[in-house]
Design an enzyme around this catalytic site. Structure first.
Site, short mmCIF file in Angstrom:
data_model
loop_
_atom_site.label_atom_id
_atom_site.label_comp_id
_atom_site.label_asym_id
_atom_site.label_seq_id
_atom_site.Cartn_x
_atom_site.Cartn_y
_atom_site.Cartn_z
N HIS A 9 -5.08 15.79 -14.00
CA HIS A 9 -4.74 17.14 -14.48
C HIS A 9 -4.83 17.21 -16.01
O HIS A 9 -3.81 17.42 -16.68
CB HIS A 9 -3.30 17.49 -14.05
CG HIS A 9 -3.02 17.38 -12.59
ND1 HIS A 9 -1.74 17.25 -12.08
CD2 HIS A 9 -3.84 17.40 -11.51
CE1 HIS A 9 -1.78 17.19 -10.75
NE2 HIS A 9 -3.05 17.26 -10.38
N GLU B 60 -4.29 13.80 -1.27
CA GLU B 60 -5.67 14.25 -1.47
C GLU B 60 -6.68 13.28 -0.84
O GLU B 60 -7.86 13.27 -1.21
CB GLU B 60 -5.98 14.41 -2.97
CG GLU B 60 -5.03 15.32 -3.73
CD GLU B 60 -5.07 16.78 -3.31
OE1 GLU B 60 -5.82 17.12 -2.37
OE2 GLU B 60 -4.33 17.58 -3.90
N GLU C 53 -22.87 14.81 -27.19
CA GLU C 53 -23.19 13.84 -26.14
C GLU C 53 -22.83 14.29 -24.72
O GLU C 53 -23.08 13.57 -23.77
CB GLU C 53 -22.58 12.49 -26.49
CG GLU C 53 -23.18 12.03 -27.79
CD GLU C 53 -23.01 10.55 -28.10
OE1 GLU C 53 -22.44 9.83 -27.29
OE2 GLU C 53 -23.46 10.16 -29.19
N HIS D 106 -5.82 23.76 -11.58
CA HIS D 106 -5.22 22.54 -11.01
C HIS D 106 -5.66 21.27 -11.77
O HIS D 106 -4.81 20.55 -12.28
CB HIS D 106 -5.57 22.43 -9.52
CG HIS D 106 -4.95 21.26 -8.83
ND1 HIS D 106 -4.39 21.31 -7.59
CD2 HIS D 106 -4.80 19.97 -9.24
CE1 HIS D 106 -3.90 20.12 -7.26
NE2 HIS D 106 -4.15 19.29 -8.25
N HIS E 287 -9.01 11.78 -9.56
CA HIS E 287 -8.50 13.14 -9.75
C HIS E 287 -7.35 13.10 -10.74
O HIS E 287 -6.52 12.19 -10.70
CB HIS E 287 -8.02 13.70 -8.40
CG HIS E 287 -7.18 14.94 -8.52
ND1 HIS E 287 -7.66 16.12 -9.05
CD2 HIS E 287 -5.89 15.18 -8.18
CE1 HIS E 287 -6.69 17.03 -9.01
NE2 HIS E 287 -5.60 16.49 -8.51
P1 13P Z 1 -0.32 12.84 -4.57
O1 13P Z 1 0.99 12.39 -5.18
O2 13P Z 1 -0.21 13.08 -3.10
O3 13P Z 1 -1.46 11.88 -4.93
O4 13P Z 1 -0.69 14.25 -5.19
C1 13P Z 1 -0.86 14.42 -6.57
C2 13P Z 1 -1.85 15.49 -6.90
O5 13P Z 1 -2.38 15.50 -7.97
C3 13P Z 1 -2.17 16.51 -5.87
O6 13P Z 1 -3.31 17.22 -6.22
ZN ZN Z 2 -3.66 17.27 -8.38
#
Ligand code: 13P
Ligand code: ZN
Length: 270
Positions: A141, A116, A169, A210, A139
């Site tokens: 999940h 990413e 908040e 995602h 980033h």
């Molecule tokens: P990477 O292992 O390449 O960082 O990918 C993980 C991920 O969350 C892809 O969206």
């Molecule tokens: Zn991801």
């Protein structure tokens, strides 16, 4: 030269990846982080003239020419960063208009930066224009935000208003709200460009089905931003199927704006 494993930025990165894993936000190799470092921060730990190898980025980012980033590796597990930082992390310097990343430290098993990387670098370029203090793109999940994208309207204003209503908040922590991208193929320049565009108006960008992107001035603050949105999503997922008896009204939101000196995104409150 000092030992880079004792550098404050490296210690903070290790703590953050470990903490994110502990929160359940980064299963397997899920998630990635990039941290912009100043020359001042880096100079005691390595010589920027000593390049281990060069890695092509596959995009251009002239705004980031000469900038150094500590970044997580592709396919690497956040839970393992603490045990082998030099394998799971890398420190790169962008050159050649952003087309080349010079590896200065890390990725010692021959690995490379996150898939990413386009979304990270393009988001840094965008956020630095909005706020020169921005140094982190994160980033992950988180389960509740992800779950919410299956059952909630993805309209950004509607999505944001729901989150604001879930904890008092929220509006204070993310007055700009949350932007939302529909499902797109991850790890591409296209999703990078789309994410960076969304970063113009908010520090949080949800990737439907995602995960989420957050941007901020340091690792702690960016973690806190995602943590707050995820807490709100958790409350939503706990109550969405129940009859709603109470909420936080727009009038109350305006009281929060006044009390905490923030301004909600234009036109998103009545
Ligand atoms: P990477 O292992 O390449 O960082 O990918 C993980 C991920 O969350 C892809 O969206
Ligand atoms: Zn991801």
């Amino acid at each position: 030269m000092k030992n880079i494993l004792e550098a404050p930025f490296l210690i903070e990165m290790v703590r953050t990846t470990t903490n994110m894993y502990a929160h359940g936000w980064d299963e397997r190799n899920g998630g990635n982080i990039s941290l912009l470092l100043s020359e001042e921060e880096v100079k005691d730990y390595l010589d920027p003239g000593t390049v281990l190898r060069e890695i092509s980025t596959g995009f251009e980012a002239p705004e980031l020419e000469g900038k150094c980033f500590l970044v997580t590796g592709t396919g690497k597990y956040f839970k393992n960063v603490q045990y082998a930082p030099e394998v799971n992390l890398g420190l790169v310097k962008l050159t050649d208009g952003g087309k080349t990343a010079q590896l200065l430290w890390g990725f010692s098993d021959g690995g490379k930066f996150t898939s990413e990387f386009p979304a990270h670098m393009m988001s840094h370029a965008t956020r630095l224009k909005v706020d020169p203090q921005n140094r982190v793109v994160m980033h992950c999940h988180p389960a509740n935000l992800l779950a919410m994208t299956y059952v909630h309207d993805l309209d950004e204003k509607v999505f944001t208003r729901t989150l604001w209503q879930m904890c008092t908040e929220c509006i204070v922590v993310f007055p700009d709200g949350v932007n939302v991208l529909p499902w797109m193929l991850c790890g591409t320049n296209e999703i990078g460009i789309a994410t960076a565009e969304k970063m113009k108006t908010a520090r949080l960008v949800v990737w439907a089905q995602h995960g989420i992107y957050g941007a901020g001035k340091d690792l702690d603050e960016t973690f806190g931003l995602i943590e707050t949105a995820e807490k709100a999503a958790e409350i939503y997922m706990k109550i969405a199927h129940l009859p709603l008896k109470n909420t936080i009204s727009d009038e109350q939101m305006h009281l929060l704006e006044e009390r905490f000196g923030v301004k909600a995104r234009g036109g998103w409150l009545d």
